[in-house]
Write a protein that holds these residues in place. Sequence first.
Motif, PDB file in Angstrom:
ATOM      1  N   THR A 250      30.122 -14.910 -12.802  1.00 50.82           N
ATOM      2  CA  THR A 250      29.686 -16.125 -12.654  1.00 50.82           C
ATOM      3  C   THR A 250      30.649 -17.106 -12.025  1.00 50.82           C
ATOM      4  N   GLY A 251      31.980 -16.901 -12.196  1.00 51.73           N
ATOM      5  CA  GLY A 251      32.835 -17.905 -11.588  1.00 51.73           C
ATOM      6  C   GLY A 251      32.959 -17.440 -10.096  1.00 51.73           C
ATOM      7  N   LEU A 252      32.651 -16.332  -9.767  1.00 52.69           N
ATOM      8  CA  LEU A 252      32.615 -16.283  -8.241  1.00 52.69           C
ATOM      9  C   LEU A 252      31.404 -16.441  -7.522  1.00 52.69           C
ATOM     10  N   LEU A 253      30.338 -16.514  -8.378  1.00 46.85           N
ATOM     11  CA  LEU A 253      29.058 -17.160  -7.736  1.00 46.85           C
ATOM     12  C   LEU A 253      29.170 -18.440  -7.688  1.00 46.85           C
ATOM     13  N   TRP A 254      29.690 -19.318  -8.527  1.00 52.13           N
ATOM     14  CA  TRP A 254      30.024 -20.722  -8.404  1.00 52.13           C
ATOM     15  C   TRP A 254      30.757 -21.049  -7.220  1.00 52.13           C
ATOM     16  N   PHE A 255      31.940 -20.540  -7.114  1.00 48.84           N
ATOM     17  CA  PHE A 255      33.079 -20.408  -6.021  1.00 48.84           C
ATOM     18  C   PHE A 255      32.121 -20.283  -4.702  1.00 48.84           C
ATOM     19  N   LEU A 256      31.382 -19.209  -4.597  1.00 52.11           N
ATOM     20  CA  LEU A 256      30.775 -18.866  -3.304  1.00 52.11           C
ATOM     21  C   LEU A 256      29.557 -19.961  -2.967  1.00 52.11           C
ATOM     22  N   ALA A 257      29.070 -20.611  -4.131  1.00 54.03           N
ATOM     23  CA  ALA A 257      28.105 -21.530  -3.873  1.00 54.03           C
ATOM     24  C   ALA A 257      28.600 -23.044  -3.538  1.00 54.03           C
ATOM     25  N   LEU A 258      29.719 -23.162  -4.305  1.00 55.07           N
ATOM     26  CA  LEU A 258      30.784 -24.315  -3.694  1.00 55.07           C
ATOM     27  C   LEU A 258      31.147 -24.225  -2.100  1.00 55.07           C
ATOM     28  N   GLU A 259      31.462 -23.051  -1.769  1.00 58.29           N
ATOM     29  CA  GLU A 259      31.792 -22.776  -0.411  1.00 58.29           C
ATOM     30  C   GLU A 259      30.695 -22.951   0.583  1.00 58.29           C
ATOM     31  N   PHE A 260      29.566 -22.377   0.253  1.00 66.20           N
ATOM     32  CA  PHE A 260      28.453 -22.641   1.231  1.00 66.20           C
ATOM     33  C   PHE A 260      27.930 -23.928   1.022  1.00 66.20           C
TER      34      PHE A 260
ATOM     35  N   LEU B  99      22.325 -19.369  -5.554  1.00 70.33           N
ATOM     36  CA  LEU B  99      23.327 -18.484  -6.452  1.00 70.33           C
ATOM     37  C   LEU B  99      23.735 -18.713  -7.573  1.00 70.33           C
ATOM     38  N   VAL B 100      23.714 -20.123  -7.911  1.00 74.23           N
ATOM     39  CA  VAL B 100      24.108 -20.525  -9.313  1.00 74.23           C
ATOM     40  C   VAL B 100      22.908 -20.524 -10.310  1.00 74.23           C
ATOM     41  N   ILE B 101      21.641 -20.240 -10.030  1.00 75.77           N
ATOM     42  CA  ILE B 101      20.492 -20.404 -10.851  1.00 75.77           C
ATOM     43  C   ILE B 101      20.499 -18.839 -11.601  1.00 75.77           C
TER      44      ILE B 101
ATOM     45  N   TYR C 107      19.089 -16.406 -12.685  1.00 77.41           N
ATOM     46  CA  TYR C 107      18.353 -15.230 -12.498  1.00 77.41           C
ATOM     47  C   TYR C 107      18.540 -14.523 -11.375  1.00 77.41           C
ATOM     48  N   HIS C 108      18.673 -13.261 -11.915  1.00 72.68           N
ATOM     49  CA  HIS C 108      18.949 -12.119 -10.626  1.00 72.68           C
ATOM     50  C   HIS C 108      18.064 -12.423  -9.446  1.00 72.68           C
ATOM     51  N   GLN C 109      16.703 -12.501  -9.595  1.00 65.56           N
ATOM     52  CA  GLN C 109      15.731 -12.763  -8.642  1.00 65.56           C
ATOM     53  C   GLN C 109      16.532 -13.642  -7.521  1.00 65.56           C
ATOM     54  N   ALA C 110      16.719 -15.148  -8.144  1.00 61.98           N
ATOM     55  CA  ALA C 110      17.082 -16.174  -7.109  1.00 61.98           C
ATOM     56  C   ALA C 110      18.476 -15.822  -6.555  1.00 61.98           C
ATOM     57  N   ARG C 111      19.396 -15.332  -7.377  1.00 56.93           N
ATOM     58  CA  ARG C 111      20.750 -14.938  -6.621  1.00 56.93           C
ATOM     59  C   ARG C 111      20.521 -13.752  -5.591  1.00 56.93           C
ATOM     60  N   PHE C 112      19.522 -12.947  -5.923  1.00 57.62           N
ATOM     61  CA  PHE C 112      19.446 -11.790  -4.722  1.00 57.62           C
ATOM     62  C   PHE C 112      18.778 -12.517  -3.638  1.00 57.62           C
ATOM     63  N   LEU C 113      17.726 -13.411  -3.793  1.00 57.23           N
ATOM     64  CA  LEU C 113      17.266 -14.242  -2.512  1.00 57.23           C
ATOM     65  C   LEU C 113      18.363 -15.151  -1.830  1.00 57.23           C
ATOM     66  N   GLY C 114      19.146 -15.641  -2.598  1.00 54.84           N
ATOM     67  CA  GLY C 114      20.219 -16.625  -2.137  1.00 54.84           C
ATOM     68  C   GLY C 114      20.969 -15.613  -1.236  1.00 54.84           C
TER      69      GLY C 114
ATOM     70  N   VAL D 255      30.602  -9.025   3.451  1.00 55.63           N
ATOM     71  CA  VAL D 255      30.866  -8.269   2.614  1.00 55.63           C
ATOM     72  C   VAL D 255      30.478  -8.480   1.126  1.00 55.63           C
ATOM     73  N   VAL D 256      31.184  -9.775   0.737  1.00 55.04           N
ATOM     74  CA  VAL D 256      31.052 -10.236  -0.584  1.00 55.04           C
ATOM     75  C   VAL D 256      29.704 -10.384  -0.912  1.00 55.04           C
ATOM     76  N   LEU D 257      28.756 -10.994  -0.084  1.00 55.74           N
ATOM     77  CA  LEU D 257      27.551 -11.489  -0.388  1.00 55.74           C
ATOM     78  C   LEU D 257      26.671 -10.040  -0.409  1.00 55.74           C
ATOM     79  N   SER D 258      27.084  -9.128   0.279  1.00 53.83           N
ATOM     80  CA  SER D 258      26.333  -7.898  -0.018  1.00 53.83           C
ATOM     81  C   SER D 258      26.554  -7.197  -1.024  1.00 53.83           C
ATOM     82  N   ILE D 259      27.609  -7.295  -1.562  1.00 52.77           N
ATOM     83  CA  ILE D 259      27.998  -6.820  -3.122  1.00 52.77           C
ATOM     84  C   ILE D 259      27.020  -7.581  -4.018  1.00 52.77           C
ATOM     85  N   VAL D 260      26.976  -9.015  -3.691  1.00 53.64           N
ATOM     86  CA  VAL D 260      26.336  -9.923  -4.716  1.00 53.64           C
ATOM     87  C   VAL D 260      24.754  -9.343  -4.566  1.00 53.64           C
TER      88      VAL D 260
END
Length: 138
Positions: free
Chosen positions: A13-23, A70-72, A74-81, A114-119
């Motif tokens: 969750t912290g990584l997703l929030w960090f990525l979301a803030l960066e983007f 990325l911060v919603i 739900y896996h579907q939203a995060r996958f789509l983002g 690479v990081v978003l491919s892992i997400v």
Amino acid sequence: MTIAHTWPGWVATGLLWFLALEFMMGAVTKFWPGPTFFGPAYSIKFADWGWPAWFRFVVGAIEGVCALLLVIPYHQARFLGATVLILVLTGAVVTHIINHHGPKESVAAPVHLVVLSIVALATWPTHWMDVVQPGHWS
């Protein structure tokens, strides 16, 4: 105990929030009219890279929407983002390669790719239609 209450869930969750803030920061700077803390205005950068200056608004809007996805929780939203950002980052990597940028300018895009491919792999839906069908995000 749910995964959100465990250490790996907290880290994810912290990584997703960090990525979301960066983007989100990247999205804001694409709309900024003048120079940013990343250097010259993106209107100048995009033109130098061979893209029309207005294309920065398209990229910025995509980055902003995907940052929110990325911060919603739900896996579907995060996958789509993550998947849409993978497409944008692929374009960024290719742009940096074509323009022969040095490591300082061209490290962030491949690392984020690479990081978003892992997400995307971590949030892969069980069925593809789950991503596009309304009502499946609950």
